[in-house]
Design a protein around this motif. Structure first.
Motif, PDB file in Angstrom:
ATOM      1  N   HIS A  32     -79.717 -30.339 -56.870  1.00  0.00           N
ATOM      2  CA  HIS A  32     -80.927 -31.192 -56.052  1.00  0.00           C
ATOM      3  C   HIS A  32     -82.037 -30.355 -55.612  1.00  0.00           C
ATOM      4  CE1 HIS A  32     -79.914 -34.767 -53.923  1.00  0.00           C
ATOM      5  NE2 HIS A  32     -80.769 -34.556 -52.830  1.00  0.00           N
ATOM      6  N   VAL A  33     -83.187 -30.988 -55.603  1.00  0.00           N
ATOM      7  CA  VAL A  33     -84.506 -30.309 -55.444  1.00  0.00           C
ATOM      8  C   VAL A  33     -85.019 -30.647 -53.906  1.00  0.00           C
ATOM      9  CG1 VAL A  33     -86.750 -29.753 -55.989  1.00  0.00           C
ATOM     10  CG2 VAL A  33     -85.253 -30.016 -57.839  1.00  0.00           C
ATOM     11  N   GLN A  34     -84.755 -29.826 -52.790  1.00  0.00           N
ATOM     12  CA  GLN A  34     -85.411 -29.971 -52.020  1.00  0.00           C
ATOM     13  C   GLN A  34     -86.708 -29.427 -51.657  1.00  0.00           C
ATOM     14  OE1 GLN A  34     -83.349 -31.385 -49.381  1.00  0.00           O
ATOM     15  NE2 GLN A  34     -84.637 -31.369 -47.766  1.00  0.00           N
ATOM     16  N   VAL A  35     -87.458 -30.290 -51.262  1.00  0.00           N
ATOM     17  CA  VAL A  35     -88.753 -29.915 -50.790  1.00  0.00           C
ATOM     18  C   VAL A  35     -89.270 -29.422 -49.560  1.00  0.00           C
ATOM     19  CG1 VAL A  35     -91.472 -30.723 -51.230  1.00  0.00           C
ATOM     20  CG2 VAL A  35     -89.536 -31.443 -52.884  1.00  0.00           C
ATOM     21  N   LEU A  36     -89.618 -28.496 -49.149  1.00  0.00           N
ATOM     22  CA  LEU A  36     -90.210 -28.229 -47.901  1.00  0.00           C
ATOM     23  C   LEU A  36     -91.931 -28.258 -47.879  1.00  0.00           C
ATOM     24  CD1 LEU A  36     -88.651 -24.688 -47.076  1.00  0.00           C
ATOM     25  CD2 LEU A  36     -87.702 -27.129 -46.540  1.00  0.00           C
ATOM     26  N   LEU A  37     -92.091 -29.224 -47.209  1.00  0.00           N
ATOM     27  CA  LEU A  37     -93.642 -29.595 -46.812  1.00  0.00           C
ATOM     28  C   LEU A  37     -94.038 -29.143 -45.665  1.00  0.00           C
ATOM     29  CD1 LEU A  37     -95.886 -31.154 -48.538  1.00  0.00           C
ATOM     30  CD2 LEU A  37     -94.979 -33.164 -47.454  1.00  0.00           C
ATOM     31  N   GLY A  38     -95.452 -28.780 -45.598  1.00  0.00           N
ATOM     32  CA  GLY A  38     -96.188 -28.340 -44.321  1.00  0.00           C
ATOM     33  C   GLY A  38     -97.346 -27.517 -44.548  1.00  0.00           C
ATOM     34  N   GLU A  39     -97.980 -27.937 -43.350  1.00  0.00           N
ATOM     35  CA  GLU A  39     -99.328 -27.096 -43.371  1.00  0.00           C
ATOM     36  C   GLU A  39     -99.163 -25.321 -43.494  1.00  0.00           C
ATOM     37  OE1 GLU A  39    -102.995 -28.710 -41.927  1.00  0.00           O
ATOM     38  OE2 GLU A  39    -101.625 -29.662 -40.437  1.00  0.00           O
ATOM     39  N   ASN A  40    -100.132 -24.818 -43.798  1.00  0.00           N
ATOM     40  CA  ASN A  40     -99.846 -23.356 -43.911  1.00  0.00           C
ATOM     41  C   ASN A  40     -99.439 -23.057 -42.366  1.00  0.00           C
ATOM     42  OD1 ASN A  40    -100.088 -22.640 -46.651  1.00  0.00           O
ATOM     43  ND2 ASN A  40    -102.291 -22.369 -46.174  1.00  0.00           N
ATOM     44  N   GLY A  41     -98.630 -22.175 -42.047  1.00  0.00           N
ATOM     45  CA  GLY A  41     -98.239 -21.803 -40.692  1.00  0.00           C
ATOM     46  C   GLY A  41     -97.236 -22.831 -39.947  1.00  0.00           C
ATOM     47  N   ALA A  42     -96.990 -23.695 -40.847  1.00  0.00           N
ATOM     48  CA  ALA A  42     -95.839 -24.586 -40.340  1.00  0.00           C
ATOM     49  C   ALA A  42     -94.456 -24.087 -40.067  1.00  0.00           C
ATOM     50  CB  ALA A  42     -95.822 -25.944 -41.025  1.00  0.00           C
ATOM     51  N   GLY A  43     -94.186 -22.846 -40.959  1.00  0.00           N
ATOM     52  CA  GLY A  43     -92.846 -22.276 -40.861  1.00  0.00           C
ATOM     53  C   GLY A  43     -92.230 -22.443 -42.208  1.00  0.00           C
ATOM     54  N   LYS A  44     -92.744 -22.871 -43.331  1.00  0.00           N
ATOM     55  CA  LYS A  44     -92.178 -22.927 -44.395  1.00  0.00           C
ATOM     56  C   LYS A  44     -91.687 -21.673 -44.929  1.00  0.00           C
ATOM     57  CE  LYS A  44     -95.661 -24.655 -46.325  1.00  0.00           C
ATOM     58  NZ  LYS A  44     -96.918 -24.968 -46.751  1.00  0.00           N
ATOM     59  N   SER A  45     -92.618 -20.545 -44.873  1.00  0.00           N
ATOM     60  CA  SER A  45     -92.157 -19.353 -45.450  1.00  0.00           C
ATOM     61  C   SER A  45     -91.170 -18.406 -44.648  1.00  0.00           C
ATOM     62  CB  SER A  45     -93.318 -18.375 -45.612  1.00  0.00           C
ATOM     63  OG  SER A  45     -94.229 -18.402 -44.476  1.00  0.00           O
ATOM     64  N   THR A  46     -91.295 -18.864 -43.328  1.00  0.00           N
ATOM     65  CA  THR A  46     -90.053 -18.303 -42.405  1.00  0.00           C
ATOM     66  C   THR A  46     -88.715 -18.753 -42.717  1.00  0.00           C
ATOM     67  OG1 THR A  46     -91.816 -18.205 -40.500  1.00  0.00           O
ATOM     68  CG2 THR A  46     -89.600 -17.714 -39.947  1.00  0.00           C
ATOM     69  N   LEU A  47     -88.841 -20.226 -42.985  1.00  0.00           N
ATOM     70  CA  LEU A  47     -87.438 -20.781 -43.419  1.00  0.00           C
ATOM     71  C   LEU A  47     -87.155 -19.980 -44.883  1.00  0.00           C
ATOM     72  CD1 LEU A  47     -87.543 -24.429 -42.822  1.00  0.00           C
ATOM     73  CD2 LEU A  47     -86.415 -22.859 -41.503  1.00  0.00           C
ATOM     74  N   ILE A  48     -87.985 -19.967 -45.681  1.00  0.00           N
ATOM     75  CA  ILE A  48     -87.680 -19.229 -46.922  1.00  0.00           C
ATOM     76  C   ILE A  48     -86.994 -18.013 -46.760  1.00  0.00           C
ATOM     77  CG2 ILE A  48     -88.563 -18.248 -49.122  1.00  0.00           C
ATOM     78  CD1 ILE A  48     -90.333 -20.511 -49.353  1.00  0.00           C
ATOM     79  N   LYS A  49     -87.782 -17.140 -45.769  1.00  0.00           N
ATOM     80  CA  LYS A  49     -87.278 -15.717 -45.613  1.00  0.00           C
ATOM     81  C   LYS A  49     -85.774 -15.827 -44.865  1.00  0.00           C
ATOM     82  CE  LYS A  49     -91.749 -13.860 -45.742  1.00  0.00           C
ATOM     83  NZ  LYS A  49     -92.769 -13.414 -45.124  1.00  0.00           N
ATOM     84  N   MET A  50     -85.561 -16.574 -44.275  1.00  0.00           N
ATOM     85  CA  MET A  50     -84.055 -16.824 -43.592  1.00  0.00           C
ATOM     86  C   MET A  50     -83.201 -17.135 -44.691  1.00  0.00           C
ATOM     87  SD  MET A  50     -84.159 -19.004 -40.276  1.00  0.00           S
ATOM     88  CE  MET A  50     -85.383 -18.719 -38.938  1.00  0.00           C
TER      89      MET A  50
END
Lengths: 329, 514
Positions: free
Chosen positions: B37-55
């Motif tokens: 499955h390909v789960q897309v994370l979408l959001g503006e910069n600063g929306a929290g995508k990279s924090t989620l990835i780092k978790m």
């Protein structure tokens, strides 16, 4: 994040209020270390906190501090200068030589010394900016060339300094002149770094030379200025040293470049460039001087002193690395 | 490993939260990553995508909520822990050593040895097998640095898979790739999906989401605002992302009514092997778009005009005055502002404050007797930052801490302060989120409405088509054609861009390597 250590040393009143004492301590770890060191020595030996001893520390610190102020320009601009010890020796020697051998008046011999330092620094700077040599290599070459020329000029023997240079080793109104020179040289360096166009440009060049160039900052001219300034400061340090001995020594200041670099780095500058303050460098130089003085008072052999100094450098920079890691989430 | 269950998701972030000091950057977010499955994370910069990835990759630990792997709770207290569960991240900045061979990079940290000596044969075979899995045909002995970005990325994916990764996190993998390279990458993603590998995909390009994704988690200000299928209409995705409608993605308006004047005149500009006899004019109030493939010479052309690089022949004239070659200072004095291709390495001093960064181009011109006008500089920088709506804590904040869009605005602000009338923009919205992107377009409109001229190099075709009044298409270092009005369509631009390219194809693939 804490307040930027790179830029203006005086944040706005608002940000100063908000960041408070914790940030002050975090940004001035070296100062805290210096105070702790002094307290420890105060408790350990009654001789430490006496007027004569403190003046002695100031005199001891002055040569390294002045060299390190010059080194601060270089490290802020992202370079390194290994030649400052040799440049100090050659400049002092040149000053003594024009006085003793060429018969130039004393005041002019002092200027001749400073001009020698500026010229040697500018040559390194040109080799780095226009010849594209890494600063490590260009100044390593200058280290050897300048020391060699010092020996050639002096034939390996000390030369008596002019009265003007000897005055630098004396006292004025009861205050040792080296301490006055240290204060003035530090204020001038801080002024250059904080207030002048070329000073602010040094931070930009050290932080990102390409971005600086594309913003219209004349990177090459800035680099030549940086190394010329380091040369002038080295010359001043060399003459301080010669003034105290009333003679320029061919082997003077050998190895001092490493102490100067240590002082700058202990003071919080980054060898990657773009970060560094004169106040930090002063604290770094004082820490080195206080440690040497304290160990002398405690009768620790000079052999062990070297071990201690090395450990202090490692610990100071190690703490700084940890601190930076913690303040960045 | 705890109670694996066949139909549980590979990885679940369950009601996770994360704060840095007083700032809550992730608030009660749940995301599932499933097999194949390909789960897309979408959001503006600063929306929290990279924090989620780092978790997910063990760099950060959540303050609240839990992380489940195969349905069982786990603690990912480091990258090693995540790797031991088969979770691998392909970061935007690749973790490869450019001077070492492909094989050494694939097996970095676990090089096969015999009696303490490197077993080169085993190394080559193992690496070959890893590359074959994703059909990557490169010489395993070649230094990685000699490969293009796209193939370096595939090497990194091969490396992750050879570490038994069951789940790949792809952080903006397409940002630096050409169309063809993106197709190749997506081919690999399809294969991995069929193999049951779970993937997390991040991209600022909405059209890629429908192509490659299955489900989309939309984040805004650290919260999960929507969970929608990847086939969702782009406008709706944008609405979720920014919390409002953005009516027009490329709101170009021509509002200049002043006298018709040529601001920038480039004649017969040539630089050996890079750009060949290029001439064009840009008039007051006009946006000239420059399209073409990566390696067509667009960036090189722009840099030569800006005075950043030398050129062999030709002239650059601004408002009738000829500019000396390779002299950034003169170009700036004549009113040229250059927003370079890579803001991090060329545009900004990341460790310096917003204030300093905005002021670099005007440091000298506003100084008196060599002394910086600090209060004036600060006031002007604050003013411009407010006008461009740079979102920052205060003007002393370090540039590094701002989002991509706000960083790009700092570079723009520098030229606003310098009063630049001719703006040379190189990929002005790369890595910039939708909201800030529209603000940058509005800024372009404002500059041209005031009688400025803009040259915009962009690989984003809808952007070039939407924002340019005229389009110059470059191919192999020369002008392949010029398009205007009705003629300017995606097909026509691409037809011109690929002209002559067959012959130069080899050069291009070499030219794109990092």
């Amino acid at each position: 994040m804490s307040t930027p250590t790179t830029s203006t040393p005086s944040p706005t009143p608002a940000s100063r209020l908000r960041t408070g004492a914790g940030t002050f301590l975090a940004n001035n770890g070296a100062l805290v270390g210096l105070v702790a060191l002094c307290l420890a020595l105060f408790i350990a030996t009654p001789n430490f906190l006496t007027g004569p001893n403190l003046l002695n520390i100031g005199i001891q610190a002055s040569t390294i501090a002045v060299l390190a102020f010059g080194m601060t320009f270089v490290i802020v601009a992202g370079g390194i200068d290994l030649s400052v010890g040799s440049v100090a020796a050659l400049s002092a020697m040149a000053s003594a030589w024009v006085y003793s051998a060429a018969g130039l008046p004393g005041g002019l011999s002092l200027l001749a010394g400073l001009a020698t330092g500026a010229a040697l620094g500018a040559i390194s700077g040109i080799a780095i900016a226009f010849g594209r040599l890494p600063s490590f290599i260009a100044t390593l070459a200058m280290l050897s060339v300048a020391r060699g020329l010092t020996l050639v000029l002096s034939d390996g023997r000390p030369i008596a300094t002019s009265p003007a240079v000897s005055f630098l080793g004396g006292t004025l109104f009861g205050i040792p002149v080296p301490i006055l020179v240290l204060a003035v040289a530090g204020l001038v360096a801080a002024f250059i770094l904080n207030r002048t166009v070329v000073g602010r440009s040094m931070y930009a060049v050290g932080g990102n030379a390409e971005a600086a160039r594309l913003s219209g900052i004349p990177v090459k001219r800035v680099l030549v200025t940086v190394f010329a300034l380091a040369g002038v400061y080295a010359a001043l340090a060399g003459m301080l040293l010669a003034g105290r001995l009333n003679s320029a020594q061919p082997q003077a200041a050998a190895g001092y470049e490493l102490d100067a670099i240590a002082a700058v780095v202990i003071g919080g500058a980054s060898l990657a460039g773009g970060v560094g303050r004169v106040s930090g460098t002063l604290v770094g130089a004082l820490i080195l001087a206080v440690i040497r003085n304290g160990l002398n008072l405690l009768n620790v052999s000079s052999f062990w002193q070297q071990v201690v100094i090395g450990l202090v450098i490692a610990v100071a920079v190690g703490i700084d690395v940890l601190r930076r890691k913690n303040t960045r989430h | 490993m705890s109670t694996p269950s066949a139909d549980a998701p590979l990885l679940t972030l369950e009601n996770v939260s994360k704060s840095f000091g007083p700032v809550r950057v992730i608030d009660d977010v749940t995301v599932h990553v499933r097999r194949g499955h390909v789960q897309v994370l979408l959001g503006e910069n600063g929306a929290g995508k990279s924090t989620l990835i780092k978790m997910m990759s063990g760099i950060y630990q959540p303050d609240g909520g839990r992380i489940l792997v195969d349905g069982g709770p786990v603690v990912l207290d480091g990258v090693r822990a995540a790797e031991s569960h088969g979770i691998a991240t392909i970061h935007q900045e690749l973790n490869l050593v450019p001077t070492m061979s492909v094989a050494e990079n694939v097996l970095m940290g676990r090089l096969p040895s015999r009696a303490g000596l490197l077993d080169k044969r085993a190394m080559r075979t193992t690496a070959r097998r890893a590359l074959d899995r994703i059909g990557l045909d490169v010489d395993v002995d070649q230094p990685v640095g000699e490969l293009g970005v796209a193939r370096q990325q595939l090497v990194e994916i091969a490396k992750a898979l050879s570490l038994d990764a069951r789940m790949l996190i792809l952080d903006e993998p397409t940002a630096a790739l050409t169309h063809g390279e993106i197709d190749a990458l997506f081919g690999v993603v399809e294969d991995l999906r069929a193999d049951g590998v779970g993937m997390v995909f991040i991209s600022h390009h909405l059209e890629e989401i429908a192509r490659i994704g299955d489900d989309v988690s939309v984040l805004r200000d650290g919260s999960l605002v929507a969970e929608v299928p990847a086939s969702t209409d782009e406008d709706e995705l944008v609405r979720h992302m920014v919390g409002r409608d953005i009516a027009d993605h490329h709101p170009r308006r021509r509002e200049y009514t002043g006298p018709d004047e040529v601001l920038l005149d480039v004649q017969h500009l040539s630089r050996h092997g890079v750009v060949d006899d290029i001439s064009f004019q840009v008039r007051a109030g006009e946006v000239l778009g420059i399209a073409g493939l990566v390696g067509a010479g667009r960036t090189e052309l722009l840099r030569a005009v800006a005075g950043a690089d030398p050129y062999d022949a030709g002239t650059v004239t601004v408002r009738g005055g000829a500019l000396p070659a390779k002299d950034v200072g003169s170009a700036i004095a004549a009113g040229v502002g250059h927003v370079p291709e890579d803001r991090k390495s060329q545009g900004l001093v990341l460790g310096a404050s917003v204030n300093e960064n905005i002021g670099y181009a005007t440091l000298r011109s506003t100084a008196r007797l060599g002394l910086v006008d600090r209060p004036g500089q600060r006031r002007r920088a604050q003013d411009v930052a407010d006008r461009l709506r740079i979102r920052m804590r205060d003007i002393d904040q370090t540039a590094r801490d701002l989002s991509g869009g706000n960083q790009q605005k700092i570079v723009f602000a520098r030229w606003v302060l310098a009063g630049s009338q001719v703006l040379l923009l190189d990929e002005p919205t790369r890595g910039v989120d939708v909201g800030a992107r529209v603000e940058i377009y509005e800024f372009i409109n404002a500059i041209t409405a005031d009688g400025g001229a803009v040259v915009m190099v962009s690989s984003d075709l809808p952007e070039v088509l939407g924002m340019s009044d005229r389009i110059l298409v470059m191919s192999g270092g020369h002008v392949a054609g010029e398009l205007e009005g009705e003629d300017a369509t995606e097909d026509r631009v691409m037809a011109l861009a690929v002209r002559d390219v067959d012959r130069d194809a080899e050069d291009h693939s070499e030219g794109t390597s990092a």
